[in-house]
Scaffold this motif. Structure first.
Motif, PDB file in Angstrom:
ATOM      1  N   TRP A   1       0.671  -1.258   0.009  1.00  0.00           N
ATOM      2  CA  TRP A   1       0.022   0.091  -0.011  1.00  0.00           C
ATOM      3  C   TRP A   1       0.731   1.336   0.048  1.00  0.00           C
ATOM      4  CZ3 TRP A   1      -4.888  -0.338   3.671  1.00  0.00           C
ATOM      5  CH2 TRP A   1      -5.596  -1.539   3.225  1.00  0.00           C
ATOM      6  N   GLU A   2       2.064   1.193   0.958  1.00  0.00           N
ATOM      7  CA  GLU A   2       2.919   2.335   0.947  1.00  0.00           C
ATOM      8  C   GLU A   2       3.645   2.623  -0.620  1.00  0.00           C
ATOM      9  OE1 GLU A   2       6.630   3.819   3.335  1.00  0.00           O
ATOM     10  OE2 GLU A   2       5.564   2.301   4.270  1.00  0.00           O
ATOM     11  N   GLN A   3       3.936   1.765  -0.998  1.00  0.00           N
ATOM     12  CA  GLN A   3       4.535   1.697  -2.448  1.00  0.00           C
ATOM     13  C   GLN A   3       3.395   2.460  -3.299  1.00  0.00           C
ATOM     14  OE1 GLN A   3       5.829  -1.925  -3.494  1.00  0.00           O
ATOM     15  NE2 GLN A   3       7.556  -1.950  -2.079  1.00  0.00           N
ATOM     16  N   ARG A   4       2.161   2.189  -3.386  1.00  0.00           N
ATOM     17  CA  ARG A   4       1.359   2.586  -4.465  1.00  0.00           C
ATOM     18  C   ARG A   4       1.093   4.036  -3.824  1.00  0.00           C
ATOM     19  NH1 ARG A   4      -1.247  -2.533  -4.047  1.00  0.00           N
ATOM     20  NH2 ARG A   4      -2.836  -1.752  -2.264  1.00  0.00           N
ATOM     21  N   ILE A   5       0.929   4.181  -2.573  1.00  0.00           N
ATOM     22  CA  ILE A   5       0.541   5.687  -2.078  1.00  0.00           C
ATOM     23  C   ILE A   5       1.953   6.656  -2.581  1.00  0.00           C
ATOM     24  CG2 ILE A   5       0.661   7.342   0.085  1.00  0.00           C
ATOM     25  CD1 ILE A   5      -0.993   4.875   1.333  1.00  0.00           C
ATOM     26  N   GLY A   6       3.061   5.988  -2.477  1.00  0.00           N
ATOM     27  CA  GLY A   6       4.496   6.865  -2.933  1.00  0.00           C
ATOM     28  C   GLY A   6       4.174   7.269  -4.227  1.00  0.00           C
ATOM     29  N   SER A   7       3.962   6.261  -5.202  1.00  0.00           N
ATOM     30  CA  SER A   7       3.840   6.335  -6.455  1.00  0.00           C
ATOM     31  C   SER A   7       2.913   7.400  -6.754  1.00  0.00           C
ATOM     32  CB  SER A   7       3.299   5.144  -7.145  1.00  0.00           C
ATOM     33  OG  SER A   7       4.601   4.016  -7.128  1.00  0.00           O
ATOM     34  N   ALA A   8       1.731   7.570  -6.268  1.00  0.00           N
ATOM     35  CA  ALA A   8       0.733   8.361  -6.438  1.00  0.00           C
ATOM     36  C   ALA A   8       1.087   9.736  -5.964  1.00  0.00           C
ATOM     37  CB  ALA A   8      -0.679   7.940  -5.898  1.00  0.00           C
ATOM     38  N   LEU A   9       1.934   9.871  -4.662  1.00  0.00           N
ATOM     39  CA  LEU A   9       2.199  11.169  -4.297  1.00  0.00           C
ATOM     40  C   LEU A   9       3.262  11.838  -5.165  1.00  0.00           C
ATOM     41  CD1 LEU A   9       2.211  10.652  -0.218  1.00  0.00           C
ATOM     42  CD2 LEU A   9       0.875  12.182  -1.644  1.00  0.00           C
ATOM     43  N   VAL A  10       4.335  11.226  -5.528  1.00  0.00           N
ATOM     44  CA  VAL A  10       5.541  11.940  -5.882  1.00  0.00           C
ATOM     45  C   VAL A  10       5.956  11.531  -7.310  1.00  0.00           C
ATOM     46  CG1 VAL A  10       6.483  12.271  -3.739  1.00  0.00           C
ATOM     47  CG2 VAL A  10       7.125  10.078  -5.132  1.00  0.00           C
ATOM     48  N   GLY A  11       5.215  10.298  -7.915  1.00  0.00           N
ATOM     49  CA  GLY A  11       5.295   9.973  -9.269  1.00  0.00           C
ATOM     50  C   GLY A  11       6.816   9.707  -9.597  1.00  0.00           C
ATOM     51  N   ASP A  12       7.096   9.549 -10.965  1.00  0.00           N
ATOM     52  CA  ASP A  12       8.198   9.367 -11.593  1.00  0.00           C
ATOM     53  C   ASP A  12       9.256  10.360 -11.279  1.00  0.00           C
ATOM     54  OD1 ASP A  12      10.344   7.921 -12.786  1.00  0.00           O
ATOM     55  OD2 ASP A  12       9.402   8.055 -14.707  1.00  0.00           O
ATOM     56  N   LEU A  13      10.347  10.053 -10.535  1.00  0.00           N
ATOM     57  CA  LEU A  13      11.472  11.292 -10.258  1.00  0.00           C
ATOM     58  C   LEU A  13      12.489  11.129 -11.098  1.00  0.00           C
ATOM     59  CD1 LEU A  13      11.419  10.963  -6.238  1.00  0.00           C
ATOM     60  CD2 LEU A  13      10.352  12.593  -8.024  1.00  0.00           C
ATOM     61  N   GLN A  14      12.373  10.235 -12.253  1.00  0.00           N
ATOM     62  CA  GLN A  14      13.544   9.877 -13.041  1.00  0.00           C
ATOM     63  C   GLN A  14      14.162  11.027 -13.664  1.00  0.00           C
ATOM     64  OE1 GLN A  14      14.898   6.699 -12.942  1.00  0.00           O
ATOM     65  NE2 GLN A  14      16.784   7.285 -14.023  1.00  0.00           N
ATOM     66  N   GLN A  15      13.336  12.148 -14.057  1.00  0.00           N
ATOM     67  CA  GLN A  15      13.757  13.040 -14.872  1.00  0.00           C
ATOM     68  C   GLN A  15      14.601  13.929 -13.802  1.00  0.00           C
ATOM     69  OE1 GLN A  15      10.549  15.876 -15.658  1.00  0.00           O
ATOM     70  NE2 GLN A  15       9.285  14.907 -14.220  1.00  0.00           N
ATOM     71  N   PHE A  16      14.400  13.931 -12.569  1.00  0.00           N
ATOM     72  CA  PHE A  16      15.100  14.759 -11.500  1.00  0.00           C
ATOM     73  C   PHE A  16      16.280  14.133 -10.849  1.00  0.00           C
ATOM     74  CE2 PHE A  16      10.596  16.009 -11.187  1.00  0.00           C
ATOM     75  CZ  PHE A  16      10.549  17.163 -11.724  1.00  0.00           C
ATOM     76  N   THR A  17      16.798  13.220 -11.349  1.00  0.00           N
ATOM     77  CA  THR A  17      17.934  12.263 -10.906  1.00  0.00           C
ATOM     78  C   THR A  17      19.077  12.322 -11.698  1.00  0.00           C
ATOM     79  OG1 THR A  17      16.807  10.026 -11.777  1.00  0.00           O
ATOM     80  CG2 THR A  17      16.007  10.865  -9.382  1.00  0.00           C
ATOM     81  N   CYS A  18      20.178  12.318 -10.973  1.00  0.00           N
ATOM     82  CA  CYS A  18      21.439  12.054 -11.850  1.00  0.00           C
ATOM     83  C   CYS A  18      22.130  10.723 -11.713  1.00  0.00           C
ATOM     84  CB  CYS A  18      22.397  13.017 -11.046  1.00  0.00           C
ATOM     85  SG  CYS A  18      21.863  14.899 -10.844  1.00  0.00           S
ATOM     86  N   SER A  19      22.428  10.400 -12.896  1.00  0.00           N
ATOM     87  CA  SER A  19      22.852   8.991 -13.122  1.00  0.00           C
ATOM     88  C   SER A  19      24.013   8.780 -14.066  1.00  0.00           C
ATOM     89  CB  SER A  19      21.599   8.155 -13.377  1.00  0.00           C
ATOM     90  OG  SER A  19      21.938   6.851 -13.619  1.00  0.00           O
ATOM     91  N   THR A  20      25.223   8.067 -13.513  1.00  0.00           N
ATOM     92  CA  THR A  20      26.093   7.650 -14.715  1.00  0.00           C
ATOM     93  C   THR A  20      26.407   6.248 -14.095  1.00  0.00           C
ATOM     94  OG1 THR A  20      27.761   8.282 -13.118  1.00  0.00           O
ATOM     95  CG2 THR A  20      27.027  10.102 -14.530  1.00  0.00           C
ATOM     96  N   PRO A  21      26.840   5.514 -14.959  1.00  0.00           N
ATOM     97  CA  PRO A  21      27.328   3.986 -14.424  1.00  0.00           C
ATOM     98  C   PRO A  21      28.229   4.170 -13.417  1.00  0.00           C
ATOM     99  CG  PRO A  21      27.415   4.402 -16.936  1.00  0.00           C
ATOM    100  CD  PRO A  21      27.261   5.664 -16.406  1.00  0.00           C
ATOM    101  N   GLU A  22      29.080   5.143 -13.132  1.00  0.00           N
ATOM    102  CA  GLU A  22      29.977   5.065 -12.070  1.00  0.00           C
ATOM    103  C   GLU A  22      29.357   5.577 -10.725  1.00  0.00           C
ATOM    104  OE1 GLU A  22      30.548   6.669 -14.920  1.00  0.00           O
ATOM    105  OE2 GLU A  22      32.240   5.438 -15.784  1.00  0.00           O
ATOM    106  N   SER A  23      28.354   6.425 -10.872  1.00  0.00           N
ATOM    107  CA  SER A  23      27.687   6.964  -9.801  1.00  0.00           C
ATOM    108  C   SER A  23      26.745   5.812  -9.245  1.00  0.00           C
ATOM    109  CB  SER A  23      26.899   8.264  -9.966  1.00  0.00           C
ATOM    110  OG  SER A  23      25.906   8.162 -10.752  1.00  0.00           O
ATOM    111  N   ASP A  24      26.073   5.410 -10.075  1.00  0.00           N
ATOM    112  CA  ASP A  24      25.185   4.132  -9.743  1.00  0.00           C
ATOM    113  C   ASP A  24      25.695   3.156  -8.872  1.00  0.00           C
ATOM    114  OD1 ASP A  24      23.167   5.628 -11.109  1.00  0.00           O
ATOM    115  OD2 ASP A  24      23.143   4.429 -13.003  1.00  0.00           O
ATOM    116  N   ALA A  25      27.008   2.746  -9.602  1.00  0.00           N
ATOM    117  CA  ALA A  25      27.718   1.565  -8.972  1.00  0.00           C
ATOM    118  C   ALA A  25      28.331   2.012  -7.442  1.00  0.00           C
ATOM    119  CB  ALA A  25      28.818   1.240  -9.690  1.00  0.00           C
ATOM    120  N   ALA A  26      28.507   3.150  -7.314  1.00  0.00           N
ATOM    121  CA  ALA A  26      29.141   3.706  -5.884  1.00  0.00           C
ATOM    122  C   ALA A  26      27.803   3.831  -5.075  1.00  0.00           C
ATOM    123  CB  ALA A  26      29.622   5.204  -6.229  1.00  0.00           C
ATOM    124  N   LEU A  27      26.692   4.391  -5.711  1.00  0.00           N
ATOM    125  CA  LEU A  27      25.506   4.496  -4.705  1.00  0.00           C
ATOM    126  C   LEU A  27      24.939   3.127  -4.122  1.00  0.00           C
ATOM    127  CD1 LEU A  27      23.879   6.862  -3.527  1.00  0.00           C
ATOM    128  CD2 LEU A  27      22.415   6.812  -5.588  1.00  0.00           C
TER     129      LEU A  27
END
Length: 357
Positions: free
Chosen positions: A130-156
């Motif tokens: 339920w919490e996952q569905r609520i989270g998706s409804a509240l904040v949606g897809d954040l992909q456009q505001f996130t920074c991602s490179t192969p090296e940073s993804d591996a470090a994270l």
């Protein structure tokens, strides 16, 4: 000796008014009409209907429309045996005003207490799905505001494995937000803000902060805060996906001081298990303490939902084990990859002040 009292009777069969005389007998009220016809009405069958001007109007429990109109100046000995009206209402009149006030006050206090404490006991019981569905409804897809490179993804990913217990996956993302902060979102998501990464003096600081946010997720503090801020309507009616408005509201959610302390305890526990020194996190809170106008002021610090920064600094400093050989949370290369991620990822959009740019 009791004297008959004059009254008027409507028998419920017609609109004719019948003059009657009333006299209490041992078994009830004797109602005698002018022609001599009489009946005995048990006092248990009489009810007070209303006070109409100079008349008291009584009804009969078993006869619709039956009305007996008695003058208010009828002999007191007659009126004393007639049914008495409610002054405040049925329950209050039965209990008495003072006792009823105490009972109703207790019920009100119990209802208020249940509402105020509901997030604490209801939040952890909300299914994670339920919490996952609520989270998706509240904040949606954040992909456009996130920074991602192969090296940073591996470090994270490496950092997340160290500071979380891995019982169920959490999603950690680096957000292009110009604010020294991190936030746990509904549905097991954590955002590290790029400004926090840029200000971090070492990867161990990031490890302490990330572990703290993971603690909020694992202790179900996020759902408790959502219930406290948005109410039960979030469970009953869902939420919209206005990212600009709702993400700002979620990011601004406040946890109780107890929840913040629990998340700090989780952070220290996970750092210890990963052999990462808590000294860097203590230094981080030390820098916050210097910027915090309430630092060292106990009276003011308790107004804030967060514990005093100095208190947190001391707690992490005390967790350092003298002589223990700690390891860095990330290599210098991994740490540099995180710091460079938002500059290298040209697709990432900046988000700030509650509205996307």
């Amino acid at each position: 000796m009791l004297e008959p009292a004059a009254a008027d009777l409507f028998d419920g069969q017609s609109a004719v008014r019948h003059p009657v005389t009333l006299l209490w007998q041992p078994d009830g009220l004797a109602v005698t009409q002018a022609d001599g016809a009489a009946e005995l009405v048990p006092d248990s069958d009489l009810t007070l209907v209303e006070h109409r001007g100079d008349r008291l109007v009584y009804g009969h429990r078993d006869r619709n429309g039956w009305r007996l109109l008695v003058p208010v100046d009828a002999p007191p000995e007659l009126l004393e045996r007639m049914p008495q009206g409610f002054k405040y209402g049925g329950v209050i009149d039965r209990l008495g005003l003072i006792r009823a006030s105490v009972v109703l006050g207790g019920i009100s206090a119990a209802i208020v207490a249940a509402v105020m404490t509901a997030p604490s006991w209801l939040g952890p019981r909300v299914p994670e799905a339920w919490e996952q569905r609520i989270g998706s409804a509240l904040v949606g897809d954040l992909q456009q505001f996130t920074c991602s490179t192969p090296e940073s993804d591996a470090a994270l990913a490496a950092l997340t494995r160290d500071v979380d217990d891995g019982k169920s996956p959490i999603t950690v993302q680096l957000a292009k937000i110009d604010m020294v902060n991190a936030v746990a979102l509904p549905g097991g998501r954590v955002l590290l803000f790029d400004k926090l990464v840029q200000e971090a003096k070492s990867p161990d600081e990031l490890a302490g902060v990330l572990a703290h946010e993971a603690g909020h997720v694992r202790k179900r503090h996020v759902m408790q805060a959502l219930l406290r801020q948005f109410g039960l309507s979030i469970l009953l009616s869902g939420a919209n996906s206005d990212i600009g408005g709702t993400l700002g509201g979620v990011a601004a959610m406040g946890y109780s001081r107890d929840a913040e302390r629990e998340a700090d305890e989780w952070s220290r526990m996970r750092l210890a298990k990963a052999d990462i020194s808590p000294a860097a996190t203590a230094a981080f809170f030390g820098r916050l303490r210097k910027l915090d106008p309430t630092a060292g002021n106990k009276q003011l610090s308790y107004i804030n939902s967060h514990p005093d920064s100095g208190e947190r600094e001391q707690a992490f400093a005390k967790a350092v084990q003298p002589g223990k050989a700690y390891r860095p949370a990330l290599t210098l290369h991994q740490f540099a990859a995180l710091k460079a991620a938002c500059k290298k990822d040209k697709k990432a959009r900046e988000w700030s002040l509650g509205w996307p740019k």
